[in-house]
Design a protein around this motif. Structure first.
Motif, PDB file in Angstrom:
ATOM      1  N   ALA A  30       0.817  -1.213   0.000  1.00  7.85           N
ATOM      2  CA  ALA A  30       0.000   0.000   0.000  1.00  7.85           C
ATOM      3  C   ALA A  30       0.850   1.262   0.000  1.00  7.85           C
ATOM      4  CB  ALA A  30      -0.936  -0.003   1.208  1.00  7.85           C
ATOM      5  N   ALA A  31       2.034   1.184   0.581  1.00  3.56           N
ATOM      6  CA  ALA A  31       2.891   2.367   0.692  1.00  3.56           C
ATOM      7  C   ALA A  31       3.823   2.539  -0.507  1.00  3.56           C
ATOM      8  CB  ALA A  31       3.717   2.280   1.977  1.00  3.56           C
ATOM      9  N   MET A  32       3.875   1.570  -1.412  1.00  3.09           N
ATOM     10  CA  MET A  32       4.816   1.634  -2.534  1.00  3.09           C
ATOM     11  C   MET A  32       4.400   2.665  -3.572  1.00  3.09           C
ATOM     12  SD  MET A  32       5.815  -2.247  -3.597  1.00  3.09           S
ATOM     13  CE  MET A  32       6.650  -3.367  -2.477  1.00  3.09           C
ATOM     14  N   SER A  33       5.390   3.280  -4.192  1.00  2.00           N
ATOM     15  CA  SER A  33       5.154   4.070  -5.387  1.00  2.00           C
ATOM     16  C   SER A  33       5.000   3.133  -6.574  1.00  2.00           C
ATOM     17  CB  SER A  33       6.316   5.029  -5.637  1.00  2.00           C
ATOM     18  OG  SER A  33       7.476   4.297  -6.013  1.00  2.00           O
ATOM     19  N   LEU A  34       4.548   3.679  -7.702  1.00  2.00           N
ATOM     20  CA  LEU A  34       4.410   2.864  -8.902  1.00  2.00           C
ATOM     21  C   LEU A  34       5.766   2.320  -9.342  1.00  2.00           C
ATOM     22  CD1 LEU A  34       2.764   1.726 -11.253  1.00  2.00           C
ATOM     23  CD2 LEU A  34       2.995   3.945 -12.397  1.00  2.00           C
ATOM     24  N   ASP A  35       6.815   3.143  -9.289  1.00  2.00           N
ATOM     25  CA  ASP A  35       8.152   2.677  -9.669  1.00  2.00           C
ATOM     26  C   ASP A  35       8.628   1.558  -8.756  1.00  2.00           C
ATOM     27  OD1 ASP A  35       8.334   4.408 -11.789  1.00  2.00           O
ATOM     28  OD2 ASP A  35       9.463   5.938 -10.692  1.00  2.00           O
ATOM     29  N   GLU A  36       8.342   1.692  -7.465  1.00  2.00           N
ATOM     30  CA  GLU A  36       8.765   0.650  -6.520  1.00  2.00           C
ATOM     31  C   GLU A  36       8.018  -0.654  -6.771  1.00  2.00           C
ATOM     32  OE1 GLU A  36      10.026   3.415  -2.692  1.00  2.00           O
ATOM     33  OE2 GLU A  36       7.923   2.912  -3.036  1.00  2.00           O
ATOM     34  N   LEU A  37       6.739  -0.554  -7.073  1.00  2.00           N
ATOM     35  CA  LEU A  37       5.974  -1.770  -7.369  1.00  2.00           C
ATOM     36  C   LEU A  37       6.490  -2.431  -8.637  1.00  2.00           C
ATOM     37  CD1 LEU A  37       3.559  -3.658  -6.826  1.00  2.00           C
ATOM     38  CD2 LEU A  37       2.209  -2.136  -8.282  1.00  2.00           C
ATOM     39  N   THR A  38       6.725  -1.649  -9.678  1.00  2.00           N
ATOM     40  CA  THR A  38       7.222  -2.203 -10.934  1.00  2.00           C
ATOM     41  C   THR A  38       8.559  -2.912 -10.714  1.00  2.00           C
ATOM     42  OG1 THR A  38       6.130  -0.410 -12.139  1.00  2.00           O
ATOM     43  CG2 THR A  38       7.772  -1.675 -13.342  1.00  2.00           C
ATOM     44  N   ALA A  39       9.406  -2.342  -9.850  1.00  2.00           N
ATOM     45  CA  ALA A  39      10.708  -2.948  -9.565  1.00  2.00           C
ATOM     46  C   ALA A  39      10.575  -4.295  -8.875  1.00  2.00           C
ATOM     47  CB  ALA A  39      11.554  -2.003  -8.707  1.00  2.00           C
ATOM     48  N   GLN A  40       9.425  -4.556  -8.229  1.00  5.43           N
ATOM     49  CA  GLN A  40       9.225  -5.831  -7.540  1.00  5.43           C
ATOM     50  C   GLN A  40       8.885  -6.971  -8.500  1.00  5.43           C
ATOM     51  OE1 GLN A  40       9.774  -6.323  -4.250  1.00  5.43           O
ATOM     52  NE2 GLN A  40      10.483  -4.205  -4.274  1.00  5.43           N
ATOM     53  N   PRO A  79      -5.302   5.556 -23.760  1.00  6.50           N
ATOM     54  CA  PRO A  79      -5.344   6.865 -23.086  1.00  6.50           C
ATOM     55  C   PRO A  79      -3.944   7.304 -22.674  1.00  6.50           C
ATOM     56  CG  PRO A  79      -7.125   5.491 -22.293  1.00  6.50           C
ATOM     57  CD  PRO A  79      -6.272   4.618 -23.179  1.00  6.50           C
ATOM     58  N   THR A  80      -3.710   8.607 -22.704  1.00  4.68           N
ATOM     59  CA  THR A  80      -2.384   9.176 -22.501  1.00  4.68           C
ATOM     60  C   THR A  80      -1.637   8.457 -21.396  1.00  4.68           C
ATOM     61  OG1 THR A  80      -3.205  11.309 -23.250  1.00  4.68           O
ATOM     62  CG2 THR A  80      -1.114  11.290 -22.060  1.00  4.68           C
ATOM     63  N   VAL A  81      -0.452   7.947 -21.738  1.00  4.07           N
ATOM     64  CA  VAL A  81       0.289   7.024 -20.878  1.00  4.07           C
ATOM     65  C   VAL A  81       1.012   7.785 -19.777  1.00  4.07           C
ATOM     66  CG1 VAL A  81       2.242   5.426 -20.852  1.00  4.07           C
ATOM     67  CG2 VAL A  81       0.547   5.294 -22.679  1.00  4.07           C
ATOM     68  N   LYS A  82       0.886   7.269 -18.551  1.00  7.02           N
ATOM     69  CA  LYS A  82       1.710   7.781 -17.462  1.00  7.02           C
ATOM     70  C   LYS A  82       3.141   7.309 -17.675  1.00  7.02           C
ATOM     71  CE  LYS A  82      -2.167   7.232 -14.270  1.00  7.02           C
ATOM     72  NZ  LYS A  82      -2.663   6.533 -13.062  1.00  7.02           N
ATOM     73  N   LYS A  83       4.093   8.030 -17.112  1.00  5.20           N
ATOM     74  CA  LYS A  83       5.498   7.692 -17.303  1.00  5.20           C
ATOM     75  C   LYS A  83       5.759   6.237 -16.879  1.00  5.20           C
ATOM     76  CE  LYS A  83      10.172   9.143 -16.094  1.00  5.20           C
ATOM     77  NZ  LYS A  83      10.994  10.078 -15.281  1.00  5.20           N
ATOM     78  N   GLY A  84       6.168   5.437 -17.873  1.00  5.69           N
ATOM     79  CA  GLY A  84       6.553   4.066 -17.575  1.00  5.69           C
ATOM     80  C   GLY A  84       5.422   3.097 -17.333  1.00  5.69           C
ATOM     81  N   ASP A  85       4.185   3.473 -17.576  1.00  2.00           N
ATOM     82  CA  ASP A  85       3.062   2.579 -17.300  1.00  2.00           C
ATOM     83  C   ASP A  85       2.064   2.640 -18.456  1.00  2.00           C
ATOM     84  OD1 ASP A  85       1.349   0.852 -15.915  1.00  2.00           O
ATOM     85  OD2 ASP A  85       0.258   2.531 -15.011  1.00  2.00           O
ATOM     86  N   PRO A  86       1.835   1.547 -19.167  1.00  2.00           N
ATOM     87  CA  PRO A  86       2.328   0.199 -18.870  1.00  2.00           C
ATOM     88  C   PRO A  86       3.788   0.013 -19.284  1.00  2.00           C
ATOM     89  CG  PRO A  86       0.960   0.156 -20.837  1.00  2.00           C
ATOM     90  CD  PRO A  86       0.865   1.551 -20.284  1.00  2.00           C
ATOM     91  N   PHE A  87       4.511  -0.727 -18.483  1.00  2.39           N
ATOM     92  CA  PHE A  87       5.963  -0.877 -18.634  1.00  2.39           C
ATOM     93  C   PHE A  87       6.360  -1.517 -19.956  1.00  2.39           C
ATOM     94  CE2 PHE A  87       4.317  -4.657 -16.517  1.00  2.39           C
ATOM     95  CZ  PHE A  87       4.863  -5.677 -17.269  1.00  2.39           C
ATOM     96  N   TRP A  88       5.486  -2.372 -20.512  1.00  2.00           N
ATOM     97  CA  TRP A  88       5.890  -3.192 -21.659  1.00  2.00           C
ATOM     98  C   TRP A  88       5.975  -2.405 -22.958  1.00  2.00           C
ATOM     99  CZ3 TRP A  88       2.173  -3.557 -25.496  1.00  2.00           C
ATOM    100  CH2 TRP A  88       0.857  -3.282 -25.122  1.00  2.00           C
ATOM    101  N   LEU A  89       5.334  -1.250 -23.056  1.00  2.00           N
ATOM    102  CA  LEU A  89       5.419  -0.477 -24.299  1.00  2.00           C
ATOM    103  C   LEU A  89       6.850  -0.052 -24.590  1.00  2.00           C
ATOM    104  CD1 LEU A  89       2.232   1.767 -24.057  1.00  2.00           C
ATOM    105  CD2 LEU A  89       2.620  -0.124 -25.634  1.00  2.00           C
ATOM    106  N   ASN A  90       7.511   0.562 -23.624  1.00  2.00           N
ATOM    107  CA  ASN A  90       8.919   0.942 -23.789  1.00  2.00           C
ATOM    108  C   ASN A  90       9.823  -0.274 -23.856  1.00  2.00           C
ATOM    109  OD1 ASN A  90       9.070   3.800 -24.013  1.00  2.00           O
ATOM    110  ND2 ASN A  90       8.504   3.976 -21.856  1.00  2.00           N
TER     111      ASN A  90
END
Length: 614
Positions: free
Chosen positions: A65-75, A104-115
């Motif tokens: 619950a406390a993770m940022s999106l970047d931290e979750l993706t890193a897991q 819809p306009t992509v948030k930075k790095g989400d979804p991760f698989w596009l980049n």
């Protein structure tokens, strides 16, 4: 299996993750297969379930619950990234082709698989309703193509897919073997759909894509890849003491009152003590005591407060136009809270007032301050109509906890008359709205109970409608309510506007199915929301301005929260302004048969005012 330490972007250990072998006896590969899954390897749904379970076991819900999106993706392990990035949509192309993900306009790095998979963002923009989409493109060789989840964090709409030839003027590739089975093929065209399960139409698209092969996806699948904020922390977790107190009506307002409140799971019973008149402190021994109905309510996504109890008391046989004092608790000497008061509706026509609010949705601290000022200025307000979008995330309980906490002193003293907005429908059904609000079950029989209802208060009829779905199905009931009433004043409240403050935000079905009924029976006011700006129309009848309120309906759009939009001037706009949250008070006066309407800004200044005389 090899254990490794996964670091957050700040290079600090966050929690331990374990790799999952692509081959072998890992939990992911051996997860039970979905019955409808026909491709080799784990399905997307199996992968999501196994990934979620692993993250819970390894990290725990409060850390998640406390993770940022970047931290979750890193897991995510490499294998989870691969499967989540390739198994959401699958199809076969007969020739080399460009695959374009319209999202819809992509948030930075989400979804991760596009980049990660080499998709390139294009310049063209698309629009469906008011949502802007962008294009991510990549060439594929003939054969199988697998695409990934819509988003780890949740997006307003699912993506669609467009296929074009690898060579500029080459033949169109054939697309086949669509999976999942709900996918359908079509052609890109303005005013056509992107989704198999939604009537929302494409209003803008780059010229080079018009007429190209389109894979229509399922809009309701847009959150199926959501892991970020899958677990949340309530800003105001429950305790043994009652809170989040809500007064509503489930029957006649002059003789009944329903009261619902929350405690934590340790409080297993609830009770209400009631005394007629203003009596604080209330004498428990002499008061009437009523046992509450107690229900367990489990929301596993709330990491710090997953299980609460909802306690409900339905008071009947009350005296009209009477003030009562009540307290609630667990029926122990130390378990009662400070008494508060409510007043029943008059049994005959009498002067009264009520508050009308547009979207609260967010900024609840500021909203709560404004409402405290409103109550201080108008303690005589009998009830509060909220015209939808009470919260942003309608099926996430932490958002409701925030609203209810900041509504303390409002909904525990005067009933709330709630209306369902589009944000209450998060996830397709207004599940939490229906769980929290006990309202009258006197609406249309062909829709779910509680979505539309009506009541009379004094000499006024109030009709609540659900403008999200089943608009034609509510029309017959709406007409019956208006035809059968003897009330002098008629108000309707629903969320989406018949006359919008911006182009493209009016709702044709409302104008087609409801507005002619408003005209026929002379509804006085339509209390709307949705557009996050203030608008008052001239009196309208049959789509045209009329000279006086006696000849038409006045349509209002207001906003009470901090999310504010721009608006445009229309020929039906009598008063319009932006960037000011407001609250409205309506005074219904019996003696001279008048309605006095006033709108106040968050700064306390009078922003609009008019009078209707009958």
């Amino acid at each position: 299996m090899i254990a490794r330490r996964v670091l957050s972007p700040g290079n600090q250990p966050f929690c331990i993750a374990f790799t999952i072998a692509v081959l072998g006896s890992s939990a992911l590969i051996n997860a039970p297969r979905s019955a409808a899954h026909t491709l080799d390897g784990p399905s997307f749904h199996d992968t999501m379930a196994a990934t979620r379970e692993r993250l819970i076991n390894v990290c725990g819900t409060e850390k998640l619950a406390a993770m940022s999106l970047d931290e979750l993706t890193a897991q995510l392990t490499a294998d989870e990234r691969h499967l989540l990035g390739t198994t959401f949509i699958n199809f076969h192309i007969s020739k080399p082709a460009w695959v374009h993900v319209v999202i819809p306009t992509v948030k930075k790095g989400d979804p991760f698989w596009l980049n990660n998979r080499g998709f390139i963002r294009g310049e063209g923009r698309w629009n469906v309703s008011s949502i802007e989409y962008e294009t991510w493109s990549r060439q594929f060789s003939p054969g199988h193509v697998g695409l990934g989840l819509p988003s780890l964090s949740g997006i307003p709409e699912n993506y669609a897919v467009v296929i074009t030839p690898a060579e500029k003027n080459g033949p169109e590739p054939e697309v086949s073997e669509l999976y999942p089975g709900h996918l359908r093929l079509g052609k890109v065209a303005l005013k056509e759909r992107l989704y198999v399960d939604s009537e929302r139409r494409l209003s803008k698209a780059p010229d080079e894509f018009i007429g190209r092969t389109l894979i229509l996806t399922q809009r309701s699948m847009r959150d199926k890849g959501k892991l970020y904020r899958e677990f949340r922390l309530s800003p105001y977790p429950s305790s043994t003491k009652p809170d989040n107190i809500l007064l509503t009506w489930t029957d006649e307002p002059d003789t009944t009152q329903t009261i619902r409140w929350r405690t934590n799971a340790a409080t297993t019973r609830g009770a209400l003590a009631l005394a007629e008149g203003k009596s604080s402190p209330i004498k428990i021994g002499r008061a009437q005591k009523i046992a509450a109905t107690t229900e367990e309510f489990v929301t596993n996504d709330i990491a710090n407060d997953p299980v609460i109890h909802l306690h409900t008391v339905r008071l009947t046989g009350l005296k009209p136009d009477t003030t009562y004092t009540y307290t609630i608790g667990d029926d122990t000497d130390a378990g009662w809270i400070k008494p508060v008061e409510f007043t029943t509706a008059p049994g005959r026509p009498k002067t009264f007032s009520f508050i009308y609010l547009g979207d609260a949705q967010n900024g609840f601290l500021e909203w709560g301050r404004m409402m405290k000022d409103a109550v201080k200025q108008r303690p005589d307000a009998a009830f509060v109509i909220m015209a939808g979008d009470l919260v942003t995330r309608g099926n996430e309980r932490d958002d409701w906890d925030d609203l209810f906490h900041n509504a303390t002193g409002l909904f525990d003293r005067r009933p709330i008359v709630p209306v369902i907005g589009n944000h209450e429908y998060q996830g397709e059904k207004p599940l939490l709205y229906q769980r929290f609000f006990a309202v009258r079950d006197n609406g249309p029989k062909n829709i779910d109970p509680g979505r539309a209802y009506s009541f009379e208060y004094g000499n006024a009829l109030v009709i609540v409608l659900d403008s999200n779905k089943n608009i034609p199905e509510q029309a017959g009931w709406l007409e019956q309510q208006l035809r059968d009433t003897k009330a002098l004043w008629k108000f309707v409240s629903y969320h989406h506007p018949a006359y919008a403050s911006r182009s493209g935000r009016s709702y044709p079905d409302i104008n087609k199915h409801w507005v002619p009924i408003f005209d026929r029976y002379h509804v006085d006011l339509a209390l709307q929301g949705h557009d996050h700006a203030y608008l008052r129309t001239y009196p309208m009848n049959a789509g045209r301005r009329v000279g006086k309120p006696a000849g038409g309906t006045i349509y209002l759009i207001t906003v009470s929260g901090t999310k504010l939009y721009e608006q445009e001037k229309h020929d039906y706009t009598e008063v319009g302004f932006t960037k000011v949250p407001t609250w409205q008070i309506l005074d219904i006066k019996i003696e001279d048969r008048t309605l006095l309407y006033r709108a106040y800004g968050v700064d306390g200044k009078l922003r609009d005012e008019f009078v209707i005389e009958k």
